[in-house]
Enzyme design. Sequence first.
Site, PDB file in Angstrom:
ATOM      1  N   LYS A   1     -45.381  12.614  10.065  1.00 52.33           N
ATOM      2  CA  LYS A   1     -46.108  13.633   8.788  1.00 52.33           C
ATOM      3  C   LYS A   1     -46.823  14.744   9.906  1.00 52.33           C
ATOM      4  CE  LYS A   1     -48.008  13.361   4.498  1.00 52.33           C
ATOM      5  NZ  LYS A   1     -48.960  12.650   3.452  1.00 52.33           N
TER       6      LYS A   1
ATOM      7  N   GLU B   1     -50.681   2.649 -10.407  1.00 45.24           N
ATOM      8  CA  GLU B   1     -51.591   3.106 -11.305  1.00 45.24           C
ATOM      9  C   GLU B   1     -51.783   1.671 -12.512  1.00 45.24           C
ATOM     10  OE1 GLU B   1     -50.062   7.031  -9.635  1.00 45.24           O
ATOM     11  OE2 GLU B   1     -49.278   5.177 -10.483  1.00 45.24           O
TER      12      GLU B   1
ATOM     13  N   ARG C   1     -49.604   7.065 -16.574  1.00 40.33           N
ATOM     14  CA  ARG C   1     -48.710   6.121 -15.936  1.00 40.33           C
ATOM     15  C   ARG C   1     -49.296   4.823 -16.291  1.00 40.33           C
ATOM     16  NH1 ARG C   1     -46.416   7.639 -10.158  1.00 40.33           N
ATOM     17  NH2 ARG C   1     -44.356   7.360 -11.315  1.00 40.33           N
TER      18      ARG C   1
END
Length: 618
Positions: free
Chosen positions: A279, A365, A393
């Site tokens: 990243k 979640e 969600r």
Amino acid sequence: MTYPLLQTIDRPADLRALERKQLDQVAGELRDFLIESVSGTGGHLSSNLGTVELTIALHYVFNTPDDRLVWDVGHQCYPHKVLTGRRTGMNKLRMRHGIAGFPKRCESEYDTFGVGHSSTSISAALGMALAAKQKGEARQVIAVIGDGAMSAGMAFEALNNAGVADADMLVILNDNEMSISPPVGALNNILTRLTSSKTFNAARSAGRHMLGFAPPLLELARRAEEHVKGMIAPGTLFEEFGFHYYGPIDGHDLDALIPTLENLKGIKGPKFLHVITKKGQGYKLAESDPILYHGVGKFAPGEGIQSGKGGGKLTYTQVFGDWLCDQARADQRLVAITPAMREGSGLVRFAQEFPGRYYDVGIAEQHAVTFAAGLACEGLKPVVAIYSTFLQRAYDQLIHDVALQKLPVVFAIDRGGLVGADGPTHHGSFDLSFAACIPNLTIMAPADEAECRRMLSTAFAHDGPTLVRYPRGGGTGKLPSPELDTLPLGKGEVLRRGNRVALLAFGSLVPAALAAGEALDATVVNMRFIKPLDNALIGELAGNHSLLVSIEENAVIGGAGSEIERLLGERGSNAAVLRLGLPDQFVDHGEQGQLLAELGLDKEGIVRRVRERLDNPL
């Protein structure tokens, strides 16, 4: 800065027309272009710098858009957008009427599936692969999943289905050892156990070729291989799901990526390629702090992000983070939970000061909510820090595992209402509508930062499930008290008295309503509670005002205004109700204030719509 090769690429076919030796230059130009572009507009940077070579290789090897490329966690799609005809549009990235920051089907035929949340790519790609099979169409389908998305249950549900579905598809795990926050969980430990296995894979291929002439020996070798792999490589997990596993390979090495993808094109069935990327690759500042450079505002590339400057307003997220630490010191039962959003939800300080009471469950979640319910069953006081859009969600868990059992879980719902540049996948447009219909819930929305702290204390003190919903960014600048004071449950606050019209405002739109009330000489109420509503106050206002106006930064259908209207209807009140809120549409991306003005939810819009109603009563 000039980009001699990149500026010749207006579609992937142009990229495929280049010689292989030119692609390294394309990668360098593309990375430089992204840094220059995103530093001028703001957006997601670290994740996109990490997918430059992978994106080039995918569009070079596969015949997009006929071959379907499905991105997961869409904030890694900027290189894809640049290579698919949107390079010149990057100067209006995430701006009103500009290109979106996520894949969007209506924006380009190359965006095969819209995404803003995580862990959907494998399911969507499987659907596309089986649809192609059913229609007799020969095409490749590739899902690119990464940034922690493999930690979500939905990804494994899709793997479980795809492994037995006889589908020709390729799943690429873009393993950058990061989500937004640092990765967590046992799966991450498995995936990062090995960073290179070229020797292993070469030996495996050679061994299969040699033993292919003796099937019994080949089967014996295969079984031995699985046991060895289980000790040293992550591939066993995915092969048990029915996928052919390959890798890991270097995701920044085009000499490894391109031939590997070429080879995989000719292999039938479900395939899994493990790619290791970094990243922030190629920009030292982002490499050293990928979290800081995950989502950025405008900055000078040579200087980087200058933190600690300015003296802006305290954000609601900071108010929550400070309250959480103060409340934790006051009550040992408090524990905090986040689904992979430590930084975004304001939990960095809490994680440092109370590591034993901090739980990051990854991008999960549903699990986060039920996990909180389990903690509450044993006498702890869980606080779930979650964005409004991500709470969607876990709706079933909110209903069955928390509300039905009346468990004292506090939901600190960040990014309620319009969030701006991230657009419709991230707007918190629906929480008041989907939560208010659930029994046993208490729902609050603060008008300012000071009230936010008091509401959080009220929620924590309440013996039942509570939601405190606050917007992105700062409010009025009203500093909170250091105390842990509470509010009377279900009581609104009259801010000004006026005539004929009463403006009943919820949360973030109270300041705009107050300004409009001055212009209209209207009564203005900070309702504070969506559930329970202040029924007595509403009844009083209906008795001495001819028009009640509900104002909320939430879907107008099923929102707080609908409940006010229902309440007055049951009482036989003659007062008219005008409901102002978000329209029955998905609101596009743009600056928050600009969007609210366009929707008539700023001071001028409220005044205009009230006067129109007064001039044209129903």
